[in-house]
Design an enzyme around this catalytic site. Structure first.
Site, PDB file in Angstrom:
ATOM      1  N   ASP A  91      25.169 -24.185 -99.891  1.00  0.00           N
ATOM      2  CA  ASP A  91      25.222 -24.948-101.133  1.00  0.00           C
ATOM      3  C   ASP A  91      26.669 -24.972-101.619  1.00  0.00           C
ATOM      4  O   ASP A  91      27.429 -24.038-101.376  1.00  0.00           O
ATOM      5  CB  ASP A  91      24.310 -24.295-102.171  1.00  0.00           C
ATOM      6  CG  ASP A  91      24.056 -25.194-103.365  1.00  0.00           C
ATOM      7  OD1 ASP A  91      24.500 -26.350-103.346  1.00  0.00           O
ATOM      8  OD2 ASP A  91      23.401 -24.728-104.311  1.00  0.00           O
ATOM      9  N   ASP A 276      14.238 -24.327-100.623  1.00  0.00           N
ATOM     10  CA  ASP A 276      14.873 -23.022-100.817  1.00  0.00           C
ATOM     11  C   ASP A 276      14.536 -22.539-102.212  1.00  0.00           C
ATOM     12  O   ASP A 276      14.334 -23.352-103.119  1.00  0.00           O
ATOM     13  CB  ASP A 276      16.399 -23.111-100.656  1.00  0.00           C
ATOM     14  CG  ASP A 276      17.070 -23.630-101.913  1.00  0.00           C
ATOM     15  OD1 ASP A 276      17.488 -22.812-102.774  1.00  0.00           O
ATOM     16  OD2 ASP A 276      17.175 -24.865-102.083  1.00  0.00           O
ATOM     17  N   CYS A 314      -2.822 -10.164 -93.928  1.00  0.00           N
ATOM     18  CA  CYS A 314      -1.436 -10.349 -93.501  1.00  0.00           C
ATOM     19  C   CYS A 314      -1.056  -9.340 -92.418  1.00  0.00           C
ATOM     20  O   CYS A 314      -1.234  -8.137 -92.598  1.00  0.00           O
ATOM     21  CB  CYS A 314      -0.499 -10.208 -94.698  1.00  0.00           C
ATOM     22  SG  CYS A 314       1.259 -10.324 -94.273  1.00  0.00           S
ATOM     23  N   CYS A 316       2.057  -8.610 -91.409  1.00  0.00           N
ATOM     24  CA  CYS A 316       3.473  -8.237 -91.488  1.00  0.00           C
ATOM     25  C   CYS A 316       3.630  -6.709 -91.442  1.00  0.00           C
ATOM     26  O   CYS A 316       2.668  -5.957 -91.626  1.00  0.00           O
ATOM     27  CB  CYS A 316       4.124  -8.807 -92.744  1.00  0.00           C
ATOM     28  SG  CYS A 316       3.851  -7.868 -94.270  1.00  0.00           S
ATOM     29  N   CYS A 319       2.309  -4.840 -94.566  1.00  0.00           N
ATOM     30  CA  CYS A 319       0.857  -4.777 -94.715  1.00  0.00           C
ATOM     31  C   CYS A 319       0.188  -3.966 -93.611  1.00  0.00           C
ATOM     32  O   CYS A 319      -0.899  -3.407 -93.818  1.00  0.00           O
ATOM     33  CB  CYS A 319       0.289  -6.197 -94.773  1.00  0.00           C
ATOM     34  SG  CYS A 319       0.728  -7.078 -96.293  1.00  0.00           S
ATOM     35  N   HIS A 345       7.619  -8.668 -97.211  1.00  0.00           N
ATOM     36  CA  HIS A 345       6.284  -9.285 -97.186  1.00  0.00           C
ATOM     37  C   HIS A 345       6.338 -10.704 -97.733  1.00  0.00           C
ATOM     38  O   HIS A 345       5.732 -11.618 -97.156  1.00  0.00           O
ATOM     39  CB  HIS A 345       5.284  -8.458 -97.994  1.00  0.00           C
ATOM     40  CG  HIS A 345       4.034  -9.219 -98.305  1.00  0.00           C
ATOM     41  ND1 HIS A 345       2.998  -9.363 -97.409  1.00  0.00           N
ATOM     42  CD2 HIS A 345       3.683  -9.932 -99.418  1.00  0.00           C
ATOM     43  CE1 HIS A 345       2.047 -10.116 -97.950  1.00  0.00           C
ATOM     44  NE2 HIS A 345       2.443 -10.476 -99.166  1.00  0.00           N
TER      45      HIS A 345
END
Length: 376
Positions: A91, A276, A314, A316, A319, A345
């Site tokens: 940006d 974003d 989940c 991940c 988790c 997460h």
């Protein structure tokens, strides 16, 4: 064209796409974690790769001030400096300039501002911003633009629109000049992309005017800026839907700075491709986790003896290994592992959300899609 549409959803305006960059292809719709200062807060590049992030966002304004261009140039560009081999979008710093109103003065030539770090004086022009991003070596550059607050008097919004267009034209010319410069001056391949930004506040006629001017200038992709600056959610969605009608369908569409899960789902249905937002990591640092069953505020007493994971569906790392009870304990004990685990997460969840959205588009069922279907 750097962008290819692979499939169109039959019930909405959503589409599957592929955006080609110098550091790899990006499957769209896609989410970019925000790494303002060359790092996504609390997470390593390894974390981001494990969470399936395709691209991250950096900020030219902040990196220009610290660590400075000389250091990044000596490191061989931003990718090498931060050990991230995948695409980076930078940006321009337009939003930061907008948010630091007390420290800056906007002119047609550029923006005069004081560093928020040490008070030193700087003057950023559209050309300077392109030069900064050229040294950074980002895959996608954003031009300097002027973002306005909500509510905004129409005359002021019109002036900001005109200045954004003027800066966009100068940015495009500067980018072309940079890419034709001797290779020793560059830190990036000549395939560095430049997107245009559409402004216009919450005025339909100004949004239409801005879209026409930016599209006529011609860019590799088109971004909608100036939303999520205090306006009501319904008005924001109306402005987005209205502006989308004027964007070329064959180009990639980027919605800047907006990103709750429901916001992303709604925006994808209008035809947006890239997003974003600081929300997943900011919320993560404050103990709020996004799950397929809604938001979990892990600091709450209800989770003190809750030994389930943040999201039972989940897979991940967080988790699979840690309970809500333990993560709540980490926050109460002010241990930094807590904010890392929830931030990880949340980024994983966002990437899985976009993956599920892409699958729903492919199967022509996005119209009925919602957050509860992330792991379906």
């Amino acid at each position: 064209m750097p962008f290819t549409i692979l499939q169109q959803d039959t019930s909405t305006k959503a589409r599957l796409g592929l955006l080609r960059t110098a550091h790899g292809d990006i499957q769209t719709p896609s989410f970019m974690p925000v790494g303002t200062q060359g790092t996504v807060k609390g997470l390593s590049p390894q974390d981001l790769n494990e969470a399936s992030s395709q691209i991250i966002l950096g900020n030219a304004y902040h990196l220009y001030l610290r660590p400075g261009l000389d250091i990044i140039k000596k490191a061989g560009g931003l990718h090498k400096f931060i050990s991230w081999e995948k695409p980076i979008l930078t940006d321009s710093g337009g939003y930061q300039i907008f948010s630091l109103a007390a420290l800056r003065k906007v002119k047609d030539e550029g923006v005069e501002f004081q560093s928020h770090l040490d008070g030193s004086a700087h003057f950023l022009t559209p050309e300077k911003v392109i030069e900064i991003q050229n040294v950074l070596g980002s895959d996608i550059m954003m031009p300097l633009d002027e973002c306005v607050h909500y509510p905004c008097e129409k005359g002021h919004a019109q002036k900001a629109l005109e200045r954004t267009t003027y800066w966009a034209k100068r940015s495009k010319l500067a980018a072309s000049s940079e890419l034709q410069a001797p290779s020793s001056k560059l830190q990036t391949p000549a395939s560095q992309l430049l997107f245009g930004i559409i402004q216009g506040a919450t005025y339909e006629d100004l949004r239409k005017e801005s879209a026409k001017q930016i599209i006529d200038t011609g860019f590799d992709g088109y971004a909608i800026g100036g939303l999520s600056v205090g306006e009501p959610k319904d008005l924001r969605y109306n402005m987005l839907s209205f502006t989308m009608e004027f964007l070329p369908s064959e180009s990639v569409h980027y919605l800047m700075g907006i990103g709750t899960p429901d916001d992303i789902i709604g925006a994808v249905k209008t035809g947006m491709d890239i997003f974003d937002c600081v929300i997943p990591t900011r919320y993560g640092r404050n103990g709020s986790a996004f799950t397929s069953e809604g938001k979990v505020v892990i600091r709450n007493g209800a989770y003190s003896a809750d030994f389930k994971p943040l999201d039972e569906r989940c897979p991940c790392y967080t988790c699979r290994n840690f309970s809500r009870s333990y993560i709540r304990h980490l926050f109460n004990a002010e241990e930094m592992l807590g904010l890392r685990l929830v931030s990880y997460h949340n980024i994983y969840f966002y990437n899985k959300l976009l993956e599920a959205i892409r699958k729903a588009i492919k199967e022509n069922r996005l119209k009925e899609f919602n957050v509860s279907l992330v792991y379906s």
